[in-house]
Design an enzyme around this catalytic site. Structure first.
Site, PDB file in Angstrom:
ATOM      1  N   GLY A 215      71.754  39.879  39.009  1.00 10.07           N
ATOM      2  CA  GLY A 215      71.966  38.849  40.248  1.00 10.07           C
ATOM      3  C   GLY A 215      73.149  38.217  40.566  1.00 10.07           C
ATOM      4  CG  ASN A 216      71.549  34.868  37.415  1.00  9.27           C
ATOM      5  OD1 ASN A 216      70.746  35.776  37.452  1.00  9.27           O
ATOM      6  ND2 ASN A 216      71.904  33.899  36.756  1.00  9.27           N
TER       7      ASN A 216
ATOM      8  CE  LYS B 232      65.809  40.001  35.972  1.00 12.71           C
ATOM      9  NZ  LYS B 232      66.590  41.099  35.982  1.00 12.71           N
TER      10      LYS B 232
ATOM     11  CE  LYS C 232      70.527  43.630  37.018  1.00 12.23           C
ATOM     12  NZ  LYS C 232      70.084  42.651  35.297  1.00 12.23           N
TER      13      LYS C 232
ATOM     14  CE  LYS D 282      64.620  46.713  45.251  1.00 10.15           C
ATOM     15  NZ  LYS D 282      64.960  45.685  44.564  1.00 10.15           N
TER      16      LYS D 282
END
Length: 302
Positions: free
Chosen positions: A11-12, A265, A203, A120
């Site tokens: 997202g960064n 991740k 994601k 979430k």
């Protein structure tokens, strides 16, 4: 010889340095991120991209909330589809050349336990009175330290339904942007009909599914740090370099990676390798090239 690489942009990479998500912020951030991607393409790698969309969906949700008394709020799956197209267009403009965006659906199970316990958080904090108003519209809200916030399910991604279209474009030489924000979550009923659902798919986990579907050899999870860190925030913190999937699985099970940040991740990197991928890499945007050659990054092999 280049490799077939799937890159999951964090997202960064989609917002300004301070997290700003104005159109100007996003345009600049995407252009900067894509420069690193173009460098890999110029080195001969065949690249497929996916990306986060949290701030963008948050903005759409806020617009829904503020305008709820004027126009009916649109469902969350619509927000996901809209942001896939918007961010995808920014990436295409920055990439140039032979590139394409596929607005992608991700199949989830309607019986996934996540739907029974939505945890979430999405969107901004509101007062209790405002939260109760939105609960009357069928939403689920929970109280946090800073106020009330909407929560939704985050089910497991089972299949990227539009992966065949992505694979065809990749085979034709396109750099493809797909499964943005984890993809638009859909369920299938007993008669095979698909319907969007109010959920958010991680994601990175979706990127691992897509990477397998398009036969990528490497999954690169681009974040804002050069490596995953064991014991983060403690005196014994140490960055991880080359590691086997078995070793990383033990560390992950021991709770070394936070659920809201590095945990998904690491899980995505593990799944890709454990299910047949050559290797996964967790690193920063700036270090992707060096990480592919094994010079830096957290590199996971079976």
């Amino acid at each position: 010889m280049g490799e077939r690489v799937l890159i999951a942009l964090g997202g960064n990479a989609m917002t300004g340095p301070d997290g700003g998500a104005s159109p100007v912020d996003q345009h600049r951030a995407v252009e900067q991120a894509v420069r690193h991607v173009v460098a890999l393409i110029e080195d001969g790698h065949q690249v497929t991209l996916t990306h986060g969309n949290g701030p963008q969906v948050g903005n759409l949700i806020l617009k829904n909330q503020l305008a709820a008394h004027v126009v009916p709020p649109v469902p969350l799956d619509w927000c996901g589809a809209q942001t896939q197209a918007t961010i995808g267009t920014l990436i295409l403009n920055a990439l140039g050349g032979r590139a394409a965006v596929v607005v992608t659906r991700t199949l989830v199970d309607s019986a996934d336990p996540a739907f029974q316990d939505p945890v979430k958080p999405i969107g901004r904090y509101f007062s209790e009175a405002e939260a109760r108003r939105f609960e009357d519209l069928g939403q689920t809200w929970r109280r946090f330290e800073r106020g009330w916030r909407r929560v939704v399910a985050s089910p497991e991604p089972l299949e990227i339904l539009d992966a065949p279209a992505v694979a065809a474009l990749v085979a034709a030489g396109f750099t493809v942007v797909a499964a943005g924000g984890g993809g638009v979550p859909v369920t299938r009923d007993g008669e095979g009909r698909l319907a969007g659902v109010e959920a958010v798919i991680d994601k990175d986990l979706a990127a691992a599914v897509l990477a397998r579907a398009v036969r990528a050899t490497v999954l690169v999870i681009a974040t804002d740090v050069p490596r995953a860190v064991v014991g983060f925030g403690t005196p014994r913190a140490r960055p991880l370099g080359h590691v086997t999937a078995a070793e990383l699985r033990v560390l992950h099970a021991a709770g070394h990676f936070a659920g809201g940040s590095m945990g998904p991740k690491v899980e995505a990197a593990l799944r890709f390798v454990e299910q047949g991928g050559d290797r996964s890499v967790i690193t920063s945007l700036e270090d992707m090239g060096a990480a592919l050659t094994g010079e830096t990054g957290t590199v996971v092999r079976k």
